[in-house]
Design a protein around this motif. Sequence first.
Motif, PDB file in Angstrom:
ATOM      1  N   SER A  77       0.803  -1.260   0.146  1.00  0.00           N
ATOM      2  CA  SER A  77       0.155  -0.046  -0.177  1.00  0.00           C
ATOM      3  C   SER A  77       0.793   1.364   0.008  1.00  0.00           C
ATOM      4  CB  SER A  77      -0.982  -0.048   1.275  1.00  0.00           C
ATOM      5  OG  SER A  77       0.033   0.076   2.467  1.00  0.00           O
ATOM      6  N   SER A  78       0.453   2.440  -0.418  1.00  0.00           N
ATOM      7  CA  SER A  78       0.942   3.686  -0.401  1.00  0.00           C
ATOM      8  C   SER A  78       1.757   4.129   1.022  1.00  0.00           C
ATOM      9  CB  SER A  78       0.328   4.522  -0.880  1.00  0.00           C
ATOM     10  OG  SER A  78      -0.259   4.605  -2.184  1.00  0.00           O
ATOM     11  N   GLN A  80       2.781   1.820   3.324  1.00  0.00           N
ATOM     12  CA  GLN A  80       3.876   1.036   3.707  1.00  0.00           C
ATOM     13  C   GLN A  80       4.802   1.055   2.708  1.00  0.00           C
ATOM     14  OE1 GLN A  80       4.278  -0.910   6.878  1.00  0.00           O
ATOM     15  NE2 GLN A  80       2.608   0.735   7.422  1.00  0.00           N
ATOM     16  N   LEU A  81       4.764   1.592   1.720  1.00  0.00           N
ATOM     17  CA  LEU A  81       5.738   1.528   0.492  1.00  0.00           C
ATOM     18  C   LEU A  81       7.050   1.664   1.071  1.00  0.00           C
ATOM     19  CD1 LEU A  81       6.290   0.684  -2.406  1.00  0.00           C
ATOM     20  CD2 LEU A  81       5.845   3.339  -2.772  1.00  0.00           C
ATOM     21  N   VAL A  82       7.358   2.704   1.648  1.00  0.00           N
ATOM     22  CA  VAL A  82       8.827   3.080   2.128  1.00  0.00           C
ATOM     23  C   VAL A  82       9.476   1.801   2.931  1.00  0.00           C
ATOM     24  CG1 VAL A  82      10.303   4.586   3.335  1.00  0.00           C
ATOM     25  CG2 VAL A  82       8.615   5.489   1.814  1.00  0.00           C
ATOM     26  N   ASN A  83       8.691   1.486   3.909  1.00  0.00           N
ATOM     27  CA  ASN A  83       9.162   0.402   5.049  1.00  0.00           C
ATOM     28  C   ASN A  83       9.114  -0.865   4.261  1.00  0.00           C
ATOM     29  OD1 ASN A  83       8.987   1.935   6.888  1.00  0.00           O
ATOM     30  ND2 ASN A  83       6.900   1.806   7.511  1.00  0.00           N
ATOM     31  N   LYS A  84       8.149  -1.176   3.180  1.00  0.00           N
ATOM     32  CA  LYS A  84       8.371  -2.621   2.416  1.00  0.00           C
ATOM     33  C   LYS A  84       9.602  -2.619   1.489  1.00  0.00           C
ATOM     34  CE  LYS A  84       4.761  -4.798   4.054  1.00  0.00           C
ATOM     35  NZ  LYS A  84       5.057  -5.825   4.838  1.00  0.00           N
ATOM     36  N   MET A  85       9.894  -1.495   0.927  1.00  0.00           N
ATOM     37  CA  MET A  85      11.295  -1.145   0.274  1.00  0.00           C
ATOM     38  C   MET A  85      12.635  -1.417   1.087  1.00  0.00           C
ATOM     39  SD  MET A  85      10.042   1.545  -2.762  1.00  0.00           S
ATOM     40  CE  MET A  85      11.459   1.359  -3.885  1.00  0.00           C
ATOM     41  N   ILE A  86      12.435  -0.696   2.255  1.00  0.00           N
ATOM     42  CA  ILE A  86      13.594  -0.952   3.026  1.00  0.00           C
ATOM     43  C   ILE A  86      13.718  -2.466   3.206  1.00  0.00           C
ATOM     44  CG2 ILE A  86      14.182  -0.476   5.202  1.00  0.00           C
ATOM     45  CD1 ILE A  86      13.103   2.220   5.183  1.00  0.00           C
ATOM     46  N   ARG A 132       8.024   5.750  -8.326  1.00  0.00           N
ATOM     47  CA  ARG A 132       7.360   4.898  -7.519  1.00  0.00           C
ATOM     48  C   ARG A 132       6.762   5.811  -6.365  1.00  0.00           C
ATOM     49  NH1 ARG A 132       7.743  -1.069  -6.232  1.00  0.00           N
ATOM     50  NH2 ARG A 132       5.678  -1.283  -5.314  1.00  0.00           N
ATOM     51  N   PHE A 133       7.505   6.470  -5.781  1.00  0.00           N
ATOM     52  CA  PHE A 133       7.043   7.296  -4.583  1.00  0.00           C
ATOM     53  C   PHE A 133       6.000   8.345  -5.054  1.00  0.00           C
ATOM     54  CE2 PHE A 133      10.588   7.163  -1.209  1.00  0.00           C
ATOM     55  CZ  PHE A 133      10.549   5.564  -1.407  1.00  0.00           C
ATOM     56  N   ILE A 134       6.348   8.828  -6.019  1.00  0.00           N
ATOM     57  CA  ILE A 134       5.326   9.909  -6.807  1.00  0.00           C
ATOM     58  C   ILE A 134       4.039   9.159  -7.072  1.00  0.00           C
ATOM     59  CG2 ILE A 134       4.692  11.407  -8.762  1.00  0.00           C
ATOM     60  CD1 ILE A 134       7.789  12.251  -8.705  1.00  0.00           C
ATOM     61  N   SER A 135       4.181   7.955  -7.651  1.00  0.00           N
ATOM     62  CA  SER A 135       2.846   7.207  -8.024  1.00  0.00           C
ATOM     63  C   SER A 135       2.087   6.818  -7.042  1.00  0.00           C
ATOM     64  CB  SER A 135       2.968   6.294  -9.130  1.00  0.00           C
ATOM     65  OG  SER A 135       3.926   5.194  -8.462  1.00  0.00           O
ATOM     66  N   ALA A 136       2.812   6.799  -5.814  1.00  0.00           N
ATOM     67  CA  ALA A 136       2.006   6.033  -4.307  1.00  0.00           C
ATOM     68  C   ALA A 136       1.575   7.273  -3.624  1.00  0.00           C
ATOM     69  CB  ALA A 136       3.137   5.415  -3.696  1.00  0.00           C
ATOM     70  N   GLY A 137       1.897   8.620  -4.200  1.00  0.00           N
ATOM     71  CA  GLY A 137       1.217   9.735  -3.589  1.00  0.00           C
ATOM     72  C   GLY A 137       1.868  10.094  -2.210  1.00  0.00           C
ATOM     73  N   ALA A 141       7.822  13.735  -1.980  1.00  0.00           N
ATOM     74  CA  ALA A 141       8.501  12.600  -2.764  1.00  0.00           C
ATOM     75  C   ALA A 141       9.971  12.695  -2.762  1.00  0.00           C
ATOM     76  CB  ALA A 141       7.875  12.202  -4.001  1.00  0.00           C
ATOM     77  N   GLU A 142      10.586  13.929  -3.537  1.00  0.00           N
ATOM     78  CA  GLU A 142      11.779  14.177  -3.798  1.00  0.00           C
ATOM     79  C   GLU A 142      12.974  13.974  -2.500  1.00  0.00           C
ATOM     80  OE1 GLU A 142      13.891  15.587  -6.295  1.00  0.00           O
ATOM     81  OE2 GLU A 142      12.404  15.634  -7.892  1.00  0.00           O
ATOM     82  N   ARG A 143      12.229  14.839  -1.503  1.00  0.00           N
ATOM     83  CA  ARG A 143      13.114  14.668  -0.142  1.00  0.00           C
ATOM     84  C   ARG A 143      12.906  13.426   0.562  1.00  0.00           C
ATOM     85  NH1 ARG A 143       9.966  17.519   4.033  1.00  0.00           N
ATOM     86  NH2 ARG A 143       8.954  15.594   4.414  1.00  0.00           N
ATOM     87  N   GLU A 144      11.967  12.547   0.336  1.00  0.00           N
ATOM     88  CA  GLU A 144      11.845  11.038   0.786  1.00  0.00           C
ATOM     89  C   GLU A 144      12.792  10.308   0.319  1.00  0.00           C
ATOM     90  OE1 GLU A 144      10.332  10.245   3.690  1.00  0.00           O
ATOM     91  OE2 GLU A 144       9.776  12.236   3.866  1.00  0.00           O
ATOM     92  N   VAL A 145      12.924  10.469  -1.149  1.00  0.00           N
ATOM     93  CA  VAL A 145      13.708   9.634  -1.958  1.00  0.00           C
ATOM     94  C   VAL A 145      15.232   9.820  -1.582  1.00  0.00           C
ATOM     95  CG1 VAL A 145      14.669   9.450  -4.404  1.00  0.00           C
ATOM     96  CG2 VAL A 145      12.328   9.316  -3.873  1.00  0.00           C
TER      97      VAL A 145
END
Length: 171
Positions: A77-78, A80-86, A132-137, A141-145
Motif C-alpha cells: 500500500s502507499s 507502507q511502501l517506504v518500509n516495504k522497500m527498506i 514509485r514514490f510519486i505514483s504512490a502519492g 517525494a523528492e525529499r523522501e527519495v
Amino acid sequence: MARPKKGNRKEDILEAGLEVFAIKGYYNTTTAHIAEKAGISQPYVFKFYKTKEELFIAALDRAFDRIIQTFKNVESSSEQLVNKMIEAYEELSTLHPNEIALQVIGISVTEKAIQEAAKNGLALIRSYTLERFISAGIENAEREVTTFLARGMLCNISYLLDFPELIDKNK
C-alpha cells in the motif's frame, strides 16, 4: 582449479567477478582470481570481457539491476511502501551481500568509466524510486527519495565495515 558445471560461462564469469570484486575490491582483484573462482583458465575470461574494467562494470550493472528488480517486486500500500522497500533491500543484503559491497567499491574507484557506471546505476535507482514514490502519492517525494537513498548508502557503509552501531545504537 575447480571445473564449473556446464552452463553459461559468461554468466559464471560475471557471478565470480561480482563475488571476487566484492571481497577483494577492484584494485586487488585480478582476472586470474576471477578465473580461478569461475573454474576456468584466465585467457577464457577475455573471450567474454576484454578488460578487468569491462568485467567490473558488468558486475556493477548486475548489482544495480538486482536492486532495481528487488524494488520492482515490492507490493505494498502507499502507506507502507517506504518500509516495504527498506525490508526488501535488507533481504537483498542478506541474499546478495556482494551487491552491497560492489556499490561502495564502485563509487570509490577512480577510473572514469567505472565512475560513470556507478553514477548511472545510482541514477536509475533514484529515478525508479522517485517515480514509485510519486505514483504512490508520498508527500515530498523528492525529499523522501533523498532520505531513502542516503539511509541506504549509510547501511551499505555500515555493512561493509561490519559496523552496525553506525545505524543502530542498540547493537
